[in-house]
Design an enzyme around this catalytic site. Structure first.
Site, short mmCIF file in Angstrom:
data_model
loop_
_atom_site.label_atom_id
_atom_site.label_comp_id
_atom_site.label_asym_id
_atom_site.label_seq_id
_atom_site.Cartn_x
_atom_site.Cartn_y
_atom_site.Cartn_z
N ARG A 1 1.44 -4.98 6.24
CA ARG A 1 0.90 -3.65 5.49
C ARG A 1 1.62 -2.92 5.43
NH1 ARG A 1 -5.35 -2.25 4.19
NH2 ARG A 1 -5.05 -0.64 2.75
N ASP B 1 0.88 -1.17 0.09
CA ASP B 1 0.05 0.04 -0.06
C ASP B 1 0.67 1.36 0.02
OD1 ASP B 1 -2.44 1.60 -0.03
OD2 ASP B 1 -2.62 1.21 2.18
N LEU C 1 11.58 -20.76 -3.36
CA LEU C 1 10.39 -19.69 -2.69
C LEU C 1 8.96 -19.73 -3.80
CD1 LEU C 1 9.18 -16.94 -0.97
CD2 LEU C 1 10.33 -15.79 -2.83
N HIS D 1 3.12 3.00 -8.70
CA HIS D 1 3.28 1.77 -9.13
C HIS D 1 4.32 1.31 -10.08
CE1 HIS D 1 -1.08 1.99 -7.77
NE2 HIS D 1 -1.40 2.71 -8.77
N THR E 1 -10.39 -7.14 -5.91
CA THR E 1 -11.82 -6.97 -6.69
C THR E 1 -12.20 -5.94 -6.63
OG1 THR E 1 -12.50 -8.08 -4.68
CG2 THR E 1 -12.18 -9.71 -6.53
#
Length: 257
Positions: free
Chosen positions: A205, A37, A148, A54, A83
């Site tokens: 987060r 985030d 991984l 981004h 979503t």
């Protein structure tokens, strides 16, 4: 594995403050899930368009994936597109849909070299064909890798996942493939995207937000949670180290005294 961790600890960046953050190699979380985030706010702070955040976030994905692999983490799940993210401006969504293709194009050879296996969590039906094709190519070319597991949660929503699991389970009950009296947590797990994977031990987060945002609601039942003030593009291997250090100093009781 211990040798890889020791080598990483010798790097200049990580040995700064090493005494305070020395990790126990025997307590490395098996599965780490991250809500990435803060890309938009990172860009806004610098007077840049949201898409620049981004793109910068892709570099963090690369660095954190390398770091997780070096530490011996077995599963890394990254919340890449929810979503609910379809509600964002079309130009931003279009750009986000191109990022998996770009990331895989530039990083797939290294992921193969590092023995990383790429997977996807989420419903592919709404995704553009070029996004799905890029992910499928990565899955196919890394399916025999044993290191991984790198999960990209794309078009993922936990409530949607649970509803779909219930529908599939109910269908199997109706067809007589599953006895309703035999339904258990273990059987329900088989209908989730994460079938066969351990539940996350640690949720991270970034950006200072303190909520789950419809992410792995079933699987995170007993995960430890770590909320970082750092925006995702600035989340480095050092920040991952700090999160795991914090995790290692908690007492996981799973409901016991």
């Amino acid at each position: 594995m211990l040798g890889k961790i020791a080598k990483w600890m010798q790097s200049k960046e990580l040995t700064a403050g090493k005494d305070e953050l020395e990790l126990d190699p025997n307590l490395i979380p098996e599965h780490v899930a991250i809500i990435m985030d803060g890309n938009g706010r990172w860009a806004k702070k610098r007077g840049l368009p949201r898409v620049a955040g981004h793109r910068a976030g892709m570099k963090a994905v690369k660095e954190v994936t390398r770091a997780a692999n070096d530490l011996g983490i077995k599963v890394l799940t990254l919340y890449a597109f929810s979503t609910e993210n379809w509600k964002r401006p079309k130009d931003e969504v279009d750009y986000l849909m191109k990022l998996p293709q770009e990331y895989i194009l530039t990083e797939l050879d290294e992921l193969i070299e590092q023995n990383v296996q790429v997977r996807m969590l989420g419903n592919p039906e709404q995704l553009p064909s070029f996004t799905v094709e890029a992910v499928l190519e990565a899955k196919e070319r890394t399916k025999l890798n044993t290191g991984l597991i790198l999960n990209f949660a794309l078009n993922y929503g936990s409530r949607d996942e649970i509803v779909q699991a219930i529908q599939q389970l109910a269908g199997d009950v109706k067809c007589g493939q599953v006895d309703i009296e035999e339904i258990s947590e273990e059987i329900f797990n088989r209908y989730l995207y994460t079938n066969g994977l351990p539940d996350p031990d640690l949720l991270i987060r970034t950006s200072g937000e303190v909520r789950l945002s419809n992410f792995m609601l079933w699987q995170l039942a007993y995960a430890e949670m770590y909320f970082s003030e750092v925006y995702w593009p600035d989340f480095s291997k050092r920040e991952l180290w700090k999160a795991i250090y914090n995790y290692q100093h908690r007492n996981r009781r799973y409901g016991a005294v």
